[in-house]
Design an enzyme around this catalytic site. Structure first.
Site, PDB file in Angstrom:
ATOM      1  N   HIS A  46       0.825  -1.205   0.000  1.00  0.00           N
ATOM      2  CA  HIS A  46       0.000   0.000   0.000  1.00  0.00           C
ATOM      3  C   HIS A  46       0.863   1.261   0.000  1.00  0.00           C
ATOM      4  O   HIS A  46       1.552   1.531   0.979  1.00  0.00           O
ATOM      5  CB  HIS A  46      -0.890  -0.035   1.256  1.00  0.00           C
ATOM      6  N   HIS A  88      -0.982  10.296  -3.101  1.00  0.00           N
ATOM      7  CA  HIS A  88      -2.306   9.953  -2.579  1.00  0.00           C
ATOM      8  C   HIS A  88      -3.272  11.122  -2.633  1.00  0.00           C
ATOM      9  O   HIS A  88      -4.431  10.984  -3.020  1.00  0.00           O
ATOM     10  CB  HIS A  88      -2.205   9.442  -1.137  1.00  0.00           C
TER      11      HIS A  88
HETATM   12  O1  G3P Z   1      -6.610   1.657  -2.695  1.00  0.00           O
HETATM   13  C1  G3P Z   1      -6.693   0.925  -1.504  1.00  0.00           C
HETATM   14  C2  G3P Z   1      -6.585   1.914  -0.428  1.00  0.00           C
HETATM   15  O2  G3P Z   1      -5.402   2.581  -0.721  1.00  0.00           O
HETATM   16  C3  G3P Z   1      -7.735   2.858  -0.450  1.00  0.00           C
HETATM   17  O3  G3P Z   1      -7.521   3.914   0.373  1.00  0.00           O
HETATM   18  O4  G3P Z   1      -7.212   6.287   0.644  1.00  0.00           O
HETATM   19  O5  G3P Z   1      -5.274   4.763   0.896  1.00  0.00           O
HETATM   20  O6  G3P Z   1      -6.202   5.220  -1.344  1.00  0.00           O
HETATM   21  P1  G3P Z   1      -6.493   5.091   0.126  1.00  0.00           P
HETATM   22 CA    CA Z   2      -5.173   3.739  -2.857  1.00  0.00          CA
END
Ligand code: G3P
Ligand code: CA
Length: 323
Positions: A46, A88
């Site tokens: 992530h 992000h």
């Molecule tokens: O894309 C999976 C997860 O990353 C969703 O949340 O806000 O971290 O992009 P975010």
């Molecule tokens: Ca994401």
């Protein structure tokens, strides 16, 4: 069903062609109800290995590869000169020193009756964004890390793991005259990553919170790549019901819900429709009722039976159940 989507389901250990539990034999139904502990589980890093290095930097992606990620995630934003970058937020101030380098280039916005200053990615050229330090906010030892372009992420990851790009706020970019989905597919096509042949070494899965974005990708833009619908805690009732899942099946290969939304029943229902399940986000700094993130991930993978998950801690991903 396309070749790419069939491969995707195989990767996730799902049975192709199973549409609903009522057409299954009792033994098949029992097999689906009991989560598989044998199919290979998929590790999605992530924002890279973002527990240990600044999110969405090449440093974070490199570490994720060293920690054996199956896929490395990229959240996508668009610069003023139409370049896809990995970040992000829609704005630069949380993860870069944009306030120091371009102190007057903000927009003022009213948020809860408070005036806030925002430095939007789409107000800056790539050349300007490349001047920013994207590492010091995390730790001074990463001073000088840069915001990567999507192309740089591809160059780093290809052949070593899969790419997992997310179309981030595509409707906001649409209002500003950008076509995020087209830019993404153009980049993948240019790198020959839009075919099943490339997928053997560098598989690509596209994710989005926006069903419209996924519908556009599979409809008007005709991509054959697997698409995954992210489902946040704000609106689970829209998608995480029998009706919602059946609708999602029309334009996705899988669902990616916030982990708090999941239970065995939901995993079983999704699998019965041939949808993979990839919850987010598992991180050592927030493990809820679990003692360690390793135990938490193990529970979701091997007790609830999800196929894959997003984690900030790729090194702690359990390849087998842990106690
Ligand atoms: O894309 C999976 C997860 O990353 C969703 O949340 O806000 O971290 O992009 P975010
Ligand atoms: Ca994401």
């Amino acid at each position: 069903m396309t070749h790419d989507r069939r491969n995707f389901l195989k990767v996730f250990g799902l049975s192709v062609g199973i549409i609903a539990t009522e057409v299954l034999s009792p033994a098949q139904q029992r097999a689906i109800a009991k989560p598989s502990t044998t199919a290979r589980k998929i590790l999605v890093a992530h924002r890279g290995a973002s527990a240990y290095a600044p999110e969405h930097t090449l440093e974070s992606y490199s570490l994720a590869l060293k920690q054996n990620a199956d896929y490395v995630e990229q959240d996508l934003q668009i610069t003023r000169d139409s370049e896809l970058i990995c970040l992000h937020d829609l704005t630069l101030e949380r993860t870069t020193n944009v306030k120091d380098i371009f102190p007057s280039r903000f927009r003022e916005e009213l948020v809860d009756d408070k005036t806030m200053r925002r430095w939007y990615v789409s107000d800056f050229t790539l050349r300007e964004i490349k001047q920013l330090d994207a590492g010091s906010w995390f730790d001074v030892k990463f001073k000088g890390a840069r915001v990567p372009t999507f192309q740089e992420a591809i160059d780093l990851v290809r052949g070593k793991a899969g790419l997992y790009p997310e179309t981030k706020a595509p409707e906001v970019y649409g209002k500003r005259g950008f076509n995020m989905e087209r830019l993404l597919l153009d980049a993948l096509r240019k790198n020959r990553l839009d075919s099943s042949r490339a997928a053997r070494h560098t598989p690509v899965i596209i994710q989005s919170f926006s069903p419209e974005s996924l519908r556009k990708l599979s409809g008007a833009l005709k991509t054959k790549l697997p698409l995954v619908l992210l489902v946040g805690e704000e609106n689970p009732a829209r998608w995480l019901t029998a009706t919602g899942l059946a609708e999602a099946k029309g334009f996705t290969s899988g669902i990616a819900p916030a982990k708090a939304l999941l239970d065995t029943n939901l995993v079983t229902q999704a699998h019965a429709l041939g949808l993979s399940v990839t919850p987010y986000t598992f991180r050592s700094r927030n493990t809820g009722r679990f003692k360690t993130v390793n135990q938490e991930m193990s529970y979701y993978l091997y007790d609830l039976g999800v196929d894959a998950l997003f984690t900030d801690n790729p090194d702690l991903f359990p390849r087998a159940p842990v106690d």
